[in-house]
Design an enzyme around this catalytic site. Sequence first.
Site, mmCIF file in Angstrom:
data_model
loop_
_atom_site.group_PDB
_atom_site.id
_atom_site.type_symbol
_atom_site.label_atom_id
_atom_site.label_comp_id
_atom_site.label_asym_id
_atom_site.label_seq_id
_atom_site.Cartn_x
_atom_site.Cartn_y
_atom_site.Cartn_z
ATOM 1 C CG ASP A 1 -2.195 0.747 0.957
ATOM 2 O OD1 ASP A 1 -2.381 1.208 -0.193
ATOM 3 O OD2 ASP A 1 -3.000 0.878 1.887
ATOM 4 C CB CYS B 1 -17.284 12.091 42.584
ATOM 5 S SG CYS B 1 -15.841 13.043 42.127
ATOM 6 C CB CYS C 1 -13.793 10.082 42.618
ATOM 7 S SG CYS C 1 -14.363 9.822 40.943
HETATM 8 ZN ZN LIG Z 1 -14.622 11.980 40.326
#
Ligand SMILES: [Zn+2]
Length: 674
Positions: A121, A416, A437
């Site tokens: 190619d 969060c 979180c």
């Molecule tokens: Zn977070």
Amino acid sequence: MPKLDNVKQKLEEIKTLLRKYEYHYHVLDNPLVTDSEYDRVMNELKNIEWQHPELITNDSPTQRVGAKPLDGFAQIKHEIPMLSLDNAFSNEELDGFLRRIEDRVIIDSSTIEFCCEPKLDGLAVSILYVNGVLTQAATRGDGSTGEDITANIRTIRNIPLKLHSDNPPARLEVRGEVFMPQQGFDALNEKALAKGEKTFANPRNAAAGSLRQLDPKITRQRPLMLNAYGIGIYESDDELPHTHFDRLQWLKTLGIPVNNEIILAKGRDELLAFYQSIQEKRSSLGYDIDGTVLKVNDIDLQERLGFISKAPRWAIAYKFPAQEEMTILNSVEFQVGRTGAITPVAKLEPVFVAGVTVSNATLHNGDEIERLGVVLGDTVIIRRAGDVIPQITGVVLERRPKNAEKIKFPTACPVCGSAVVRVDGEAVARCTGGLICAAQRKEALKHFVSRKAMDIDGVGEKLIEQLMEKELIHTPADLFKLDHATLVRLERMGEKSANNALESIDKSKNTTLARFLFALGIRDVGETTAQNLANHFGTLEAIRQADIEQLKNVQDVGEVVANRLFQFWQEPHNVEVVEDLIAQGVHWQDVVKQEIADNPLKDKTVVLTGTLTELTRDQAKAMLQQLGCKVVGSVSSKTDYLIAGEKAGSKLTKAQELGIKILTEQDFIQLAGL
Ligand SMILES: [Zn+2]
Ligand SMILES: NC(=O)c1ccc[n+]([C@@H]2O[C@H](COP(=O)([O-])OP(=O)(O)OC[C@H]3O[C@@H](n4cnc5c(N)ncnc54)[C@H](O)[C@@H]3O)[C@@H](O)[C@H]2O)c1
């Protein structure tokens, strides 16, 4: 006949579209659409022409190769036209090819030998050797006229400038493919990325763009290679070998590079076996191929078969399924990794690429979105090469819907809600709510209990997982709220291990400021940095109140870490968890800062610049800190001293302008009383 008029109009539209695609692909080396899309439109044209042969014109894209050469290059007329190849995409189409051969020469195709080659190619070139010396090279162009790229071809290292022969032919035209090996391609794109330049979408475009440079010095820097696959002009007293395969071997003896995967095969099964085996090797070859080329080996037979409009009847390109397809970017989802990294993930209209259906692809980060210039609703190009995960390699700008919306990077974590911050100099944006979180919780807790952090050895990874699953803990502070009754109810939790866990949790409450800081898991704040921070500031409160400049004053703390620390305290969630921890009884002895003896540099603000000869920068900084100095990065009216080493530049000039006291390295050593 309104119907035929409609067909004619459709035909013209398709031809115009194909010509546009060809121009961008062959002339500008910057395709507008994927090959698969081009092939689809081409097929549509072929179908219409098949139903209405009376409408086929000489200038139809089905009848012609490539596109006109680019202005700027001198032109070279090919004495023997450079043709294209007919395509097959399925076993049925391969059978059709074999049948057409049988019909034409009345030979059982299973007895015909084929030279089987990988289909490289890159782009086709013609290289002319006169009396063994490379004298001229051209691109294929539109098949009859190409561009003069002699100077560029001469820069390619695997092409001999002189043939390895004492008795070379008077004229020999070598035809082959110039391509860019994968490694070179990756390196080229990496360099372009680092310089903020445009990258190439794939190795073919890179090869074509590199070879068709008006300045050969640029071509010289590009990692190009040639593999020869045929002979054009030949003038000599000696006869050429009578098979294609032997001719390639003969080229090799002259020093011309030929691909080494080429084999001979006979019959449908062997041809298919070659196709299979090359396809399996595809990702490990080190260069891009897009299929195989199967050529009747016997030259006499080739001549009997001859040519159709733009391709030989004796060869076919049996192509692999496309690795690039186009689809629509419906939306972008932002995922939060376990270290807080926010990754944009493209949600695509499902599309089948190289054997799998792709409906997601990573967009990596904000820089990548900007580099691609992609917006919602765009038609994008998805590339899936080998086992590599699918990538978005480009945008089909001409299909961008009106009032398409930009991709908005979130400022709050989608998991969060904490602030998302991208520190200067970093590509990745992160959630700053590491302690709360949900996406990062497990990592955060594992780190929190680890030996060098809070050292809670009775709480292992398995227990953390169980506690999280049962939603018994959300933040590190929750660990200190666990009781015996809760723990013993857990699986594999005996009386003894529950006591053990509680005991080590309790014991860990008595810790040090450095351990506590390290346990918070602020990115890049390792043990040493935590210790340095504790020593420097003495109390947690002082660290919380410090601004970025003050934080940078700490040994080992640079711009990035200072920013991370600062951002950590800006996030209210983090402050809550820290306060909760303290409320649960986590405590430490503040670090008693040693009173620094009086000295001329105490409490002064100092800037270091230039090259020091006796001390390293770090040594000088550490010494200044011991003397009670504040070391800052830039000169301002608040600066007391500038310590200027050799080759000091703009900071020195600025200090002189502001009338700041300037010390040489020797002055400093004397003042410090070293
Ligand atoms: Zn977070
Ligand atoms: N994306 C786009 O907009 C766009 C536009 C035009 C063309 N294209 C692509 O180009 C194709 C048509 O181009 P084409 O006419 O060059 O056909 P082709 O690339 O499918 O086949 C012919 C070419 O194959 C190459 N080749 C590689 N290995 C070879 C070997 N061992 N022996 C002989 N030849 C070998 C030669 O360069 C030759 O010119 C399309 O199918 C499409 O894939 C794409």
